[in-house]
Design an enzyme around this catalytic site. Structure first.
Site, mmCIF file in Angstrom:
data_model
loop_
_atom_site.group_PDB
_atom_site.id
_atom_site.type_symbol
_atom_site.label_atom_id
_atom_site.label_comp_id
_atom_site.label_asym_id
_atom_site.label_seq_id
_atom_site.Cartn_x
_atom_site.Cartn_y
_atom_site.Cartn_z
ATOM 1 N N CYS A 150 9.627 -53.807 0.977
ATOM 2 C CA CYS A 150 8.471 -54.662 0.724
ATOM 3 C C CYS A 150 7.498 -54.488 1.892
ATOM 4 O O CYS A 150 7.881 -54.626 3.062
ATOM 5 C CB CYS A 150 8.910 -56.118 0.608
ATOM 6 S SG CYS A 150 7.531 -57.278 0.499
ATOM 7 N N CYS A 202 7.213 -57.932 4.067
ATOM 8 C CA CYS A 202 8.232 -58.472 4.979
ATOM 9 C C CYS A 202 9.263 -57.451 5.437
ATOM 10 O O CYS A 202 10.085 -57.751 6.295
ATOM 11 C CB CYS A 202 8.942 -59.648 4.323
ATOM 12 S SG CYS A 202 9.957 -59.180 2.898
ATOM 13 N N CYS A 210 9.213 -59.962 -4.392
ATOM 14 C CA CYS A 210 10.180 -59.808 -3.312
ATOM 15 C C CYS A 210 10.929 -61.125 -3.144
ATOM 16 O O CYS A 210 10.321 -62.197 -3.091
ATOM 17 C CB CYS A 210 9.447 -59.444 -2.021
ATOM 18 S SG CYS A 210 10.509 -59.436 -0.560
ATOM 19 N N CYS A 251 9.873 -62.810 0.536
ATOM 20 C CA CYS A 251 8.537 -63.339 0.854
ATOM 21 C C CYS A 251 7.729 -63.740 -0.381
ATOM 22 O O CYS A 251 6.581 -64.152 -0.240
ATOM 23 C CB CYS A 251 7.760 -62.336 1.697
ATOM 24 S SG CYS A 251 7.202 -60.856 0.829
ATOM 25 N N CYS A 295 8.021 -51.558 -12.882
ATOM 26 C CA CYS A 295 6.753 -50.870 -12.679
ATOM 27 C C CYS A 295 6.105 -51.510 -11.446
ATOM 28 O O CYS A 295 5.617 -52.645 -11.509
ATOM 29 C CB CYS A 295 5.903 -51.061 -13.933
ATOM 30 S SG CYS A 295 4.450 -50.063 -14.016
#
Length: 138
Positions: free
Chosen positions: A48, A51, A97, A100, A120
């Site tokens: 991510c 984070c 995520c 976060c 996607c």
């Protein structure tokens, strides 16, 4: 996942590029076929961009032809969370995520075996670490 990362809007803006902020914090989407990772075939892990949490691996990545990086499964069961998204006059399943709550993309039920899912994901929401490279953020 227990330890959620909770930052103010100003802290997110300082941490992210304008494109990353628009995607991760405002639920935006990059244009198809423009992201850095759509055609990337290198082995490694996807984190991510908000984070640094591991969210996807190249082992589960495939070319869906959609114009966005596509995966048939997340890195592990707790890496991402999903919720219903009814924006833009349609019903989809948003992928975020787990650490976060950053918007990563959407998941659709038209992927390959073994899951039948197509995660996607926006390239702007990811950072890639090639196999053998030092960890992201070090």
């Amino acid at each position: 996942m227990s330890d959620k990362l909770d930052l103010t809007e100003a802290e997110w803006r300082e941490r992210l590029t304008p494109e990353q902020f628009q995607v991760l914090r405002e639920g935006g989407t990059e244009r198809a076929f423009t992201g850095a990772y759509d055609k990337l075939k290198d082995e490694g892990e996807y984190y991510c961009a908000g984070c640094g949490s591991l969210v996807f691996r190249s082992d589960e990545k495939y070319d869906s032809g959609s114009g966005w990086p596509s995966f048939y499964a997340p890195a592990d069961d707790g890496a991402v969370e999903t919720e219903q998204d009814t924006s833009h006059g349609m019903t989809r399943t948003e992928v975020m995520c787990a650490k976060c709550d950053g918007h990563l993309g959407h998941v659709f039920p038209d992927g390959p075996k073994p899951t039948g899912l197509r995660y996607c994901i926006n390239s702007a929401a990811l950072e890639f670490e090639a196999a053998g490279d030092p960890p992201v953020g070090s």
